[in-house]
Design a protein around this motif. Structure first.
Motif, short mmCIF file in Angstrom:
data_model
loop_
_atom_site.label_atom_id
_atom_site.label_comp_id
_atom_site.label_asym_id
_atom_site.label_seq_id
_atom_site.Cartn_x
_atom_site.Cartn_y
_atom_site.Cartn_z
N VAL A 24 21.57 -36.82 -21.31
CA VAL A 24 22.58 -37.73 -20.79
C VAL A 24 22.03 -38.50 -19.58
N PHE A 25 21.36 -37.75 -18.68
CA PHE A 25 20.75 -38.40 -17.52
C PHE A 25 19.76 -39.47 -17.97
N ASN A 26 18.91 -39.13 -18.94
CA ASN A 26 17.87 -40.05 -19.39
C ASN A 26 18.46 -41.34 -19.96
N PHE A 27 19.61 -41.21 -20.62
CA PHE A 27 20.27 -42.40 -21.17
C PHE A 27 20.70 -43.34 -20.03
N PHE A 28 21.35 -42.77 -19.00
CA PHE A 28 21.77 -43.60 -17.86
C PHE A 28 20.57 -44.12 -17.09
N PHE A 29 19.51 -43.32 -17.04
CA PHE A 29 18.28 -43.74 -16.39
C PHE A 29 17.68 -44.95 -17.11
N TRP A 30 17.68 -44.91 -18.45
CA TRP A 30 17.16 -46.02 -19.26
C TRP A 30 18.01 -47.27 -19.04
N VAL A 31 19.33 -47.12 -19.01
CA VAL A 31 20.24 -48.25 -18.75
C VAL A 31 19.97 -48.82 -17.35
N GLY A 32 19.76 -47.92 -16.38
CA GLY A 32 19.43 -48.37 -15.02
C GLY A 32 18.14 -49.16 -14.98
N VAL A 63 10.12 -47.59 -20.54
CA VAL A 63 9.08 -46.87 -21.29
C VAL A 63 9.19 -45.37 -21.03
N THR A 64 9.38 -45.01 -19.76
CA THR A 64 9.52 -43.61 -19.39
C THR A 64 10.75 -42.98 -20.04
N GLY A 65 11.82 -43.78 -20.16
CA GLY A 65 13.04 -43.29 -20.80
C GLY A 65 12.79 -42.88 -22.24
N PHE A 66 12.03 -43.70 -22.98
CA PHE A 66 11.70 -43.36 -24.37
C PHE A 66 10.85 -42.08 -24.41
N LEU A 67 9.90 -41.97 -23.47
CA LEU A 67 9.08 -40.76 -23.41
C LEU A 67 9.95 -39.54 -23.10
N GLY A 68 10.94 -39.74 -22.23
CA GLY A 68 11.84 -38.65 -21.87
C GLY A 68 12.63 -38.14 -23.06
N PHE A 69 13.12 -39.06 -23.89
CA PHE A 69 13.86 -38.65 -25.10
C PHE A 69 12.97 -37.79 -26.00
N GLY A 70 11.71 -38.22 -26.17
CA GLY A 70 10.79 -37.46 -27.01
C GLY A 70 10.48 -36.09 -26.43
N ARG A 74 11.42 -32.52 -28.30
CA ARG A 74 10.31 -31.67 -28.76
C ARG A 74 10.16 -30.40 -27.93
N GLU A 75 10.73 -30.42 -26.71
CA GLU A 75 10.64 -29.27 -25.80
C GLU A 75 9.18 -28.94 -25.48
N GLN A 76 8.35 -29.97 -25.31
CA GLN A 76 6.95 -29.77 -24.99
C GLN A 76 6.75 -29.84 -23.48
N LYS A 77 6.16 -28.80 -22.92
CA LYS A 77 5.99 -28.73 -21.46
C LYS A 77 5.06 -29.84 -20.96
N GLY A 78 4.04 -30.18 -21.78
CA GLY A 78 3.12 -31.24 -21.37
C GLY A 78 3.82 -32.59 -21.24
N CYS A 79 4.68 -32.90 -22.21
CA CYS A 79 5.44 -34.15 -22.17
C CYS A 79 6.40 -34.16 -20.98
N LEU A 103 5.75 -39.57 -14.12
CA LEU A 103 6.15 -40.97 -14.21
C LEU A 103 7.40 -41.25 -13.37
N LEU A 104 8.33 -40.30 -13.37
CA LEU A 104 9.52 -40.45 -12.53
C LEU A 104 9.13 -40.55 -11.06
N LEU A 105 8.17 -39.72 -10.66
CA LEU A 105 7.71 -39.74 -9.27
C LEU A 105 7.03 -41.05 -8.92
N ILE A 106 6.20 -41.57 -9.86
CA ILE A 106 5.52 -42.85 -9.63
C ILE A 106 6.53 -43.99 -9.49
N ILE A 107 7.53 -44.02 -10.38
CA ILE A 107 8.56 -45.05 -10.33
C ILE A 107 9.33 -44.97 -9.02
N PHE A 108 9.63 -43.76 -8.60
CA PHE A 108 10.34 -43.56 -7.33
C PHE A 108 9.54 -44.16 -6.16
#
Length: 253
Positions: free
Chosen positions: A22-30, A73-80, A84-89, A96-101
């Motif tokens: 849910v957060f990622n969706f609003f993040f993508w809209v933002g 772009v990060t939002g799409f990565l976040g959905f994936g 997938r529940e992959q720790k690396g992703c 990426l969130l930290l870089i954007i911040f």
């Protein structure tokens, strides 16, 4: 007891996944909003940028565009990563969130610094532009910017129409007897600037300086508000990502 703990961990992971989704969706809209504000500022209002002494305003808009595109772009990565529940992703998503911040923090600092010196810069540079650069060879873009500025804001001169009396253009033969540029006129026709009567030209208290200053201040505040809103979402996202990452580590090891 171990079975109960495993079920509890599974429930927490599912809960965190949905919350992060849910957060990622609003993040993508933002991110889309940040991108839209940056593009709108440059495309719709780029005609005024030539009359500014520095490129800080435009730089802030470019940073917003970059940050907005990166957020999407990060939002799409976040959905994936969530699905997938992959720790690396999830780790990449967090970085990426930290870089954007940090990028938005830089844009916010630039906007704040520019806001503090906006008035002094405009007073000095706009008067100089009108007096020395308007209507001169090689200054076509500046001339067009000033003309658009006066027509859009329905104003004439930096502080008043009297500012044009000291203009190199108005004092030259090219002016053909104009007392102000034709863009000062309420109804623009060729040589209408020869008559500087209030019924013919814009006589606005404070001139174009006050209106341009307010316009830029409003845009800087808008860019700052959008940036702060997305930054708050990012902080929530980084916390949720860390929580989900730790839960997945405990779950699998």
């Amino acid at each position: 007891m171990a079975h109960y703990k495993t079920e509890q961990d599974d429930w927490l992971i599912v809960y965190l996944k949905y919350l992060l989704f849910v957060f990622n969706f609003f993040f993508w809209v933002g991110g889309a909003a940040v991108l839209a504000v940056g593009i709108w500022t440059l495309v719709e209002k780029s005609g005024y940028l030539s009359v500014l002494a520095s490129s800080t305003f435009a730089t802030s808009a470019y940073i917003l565009i970059f940050a907005g595109a990166l957020v999407m772009v990060t939002g799409f990565l976040g959905f994936g990563a969530i699905l997938r529940e992959q720790k690396g992703c999830l780790s990449t998503y967090f970085c990426l969130l930290l870089i954007i911040f940090l990028v938005e923090l830089v844009a916010g600092v630039l906007a704040h610094v520019y806001y503090q010196r906006l008035s002094d810069e405009l007073k000095q540079h706009l008067n100089q532009t009108l007096a020395e650069n308007y209507g001169q060879p090689g200054a076509t873009q500046i001339t067009a910017s000033v003309d658009r500025l006066q027509q859009d804001f329905k104003c004439c001169g930096s502080n008043s129409s009297a500012d044009w009396q000291h203009s190199t253009y108005i004092l030259s033969r090219e002016a053909e007897g104009r007392r102000v540029p034709d863009s000062c006129c309420k109804t623009v026709v060729t040589h209408c600037g020869q008559r500087a009567h209030p019924s013919n030209i814009y006589k606005v208290e404070g001139g174009c300086l006050t209106k341009l200053e307010q316009f830029l201040a409003d845009h800087l505040l808008l860019m700052g508000a959008v940036g702060i809103g997305v930054a708050c979402l990012q902080i929530c996202g980084m916390v949720l990502t860390c929580c989900l990452h730790r839960r997945l580590q405990r779950h699998f090891y």
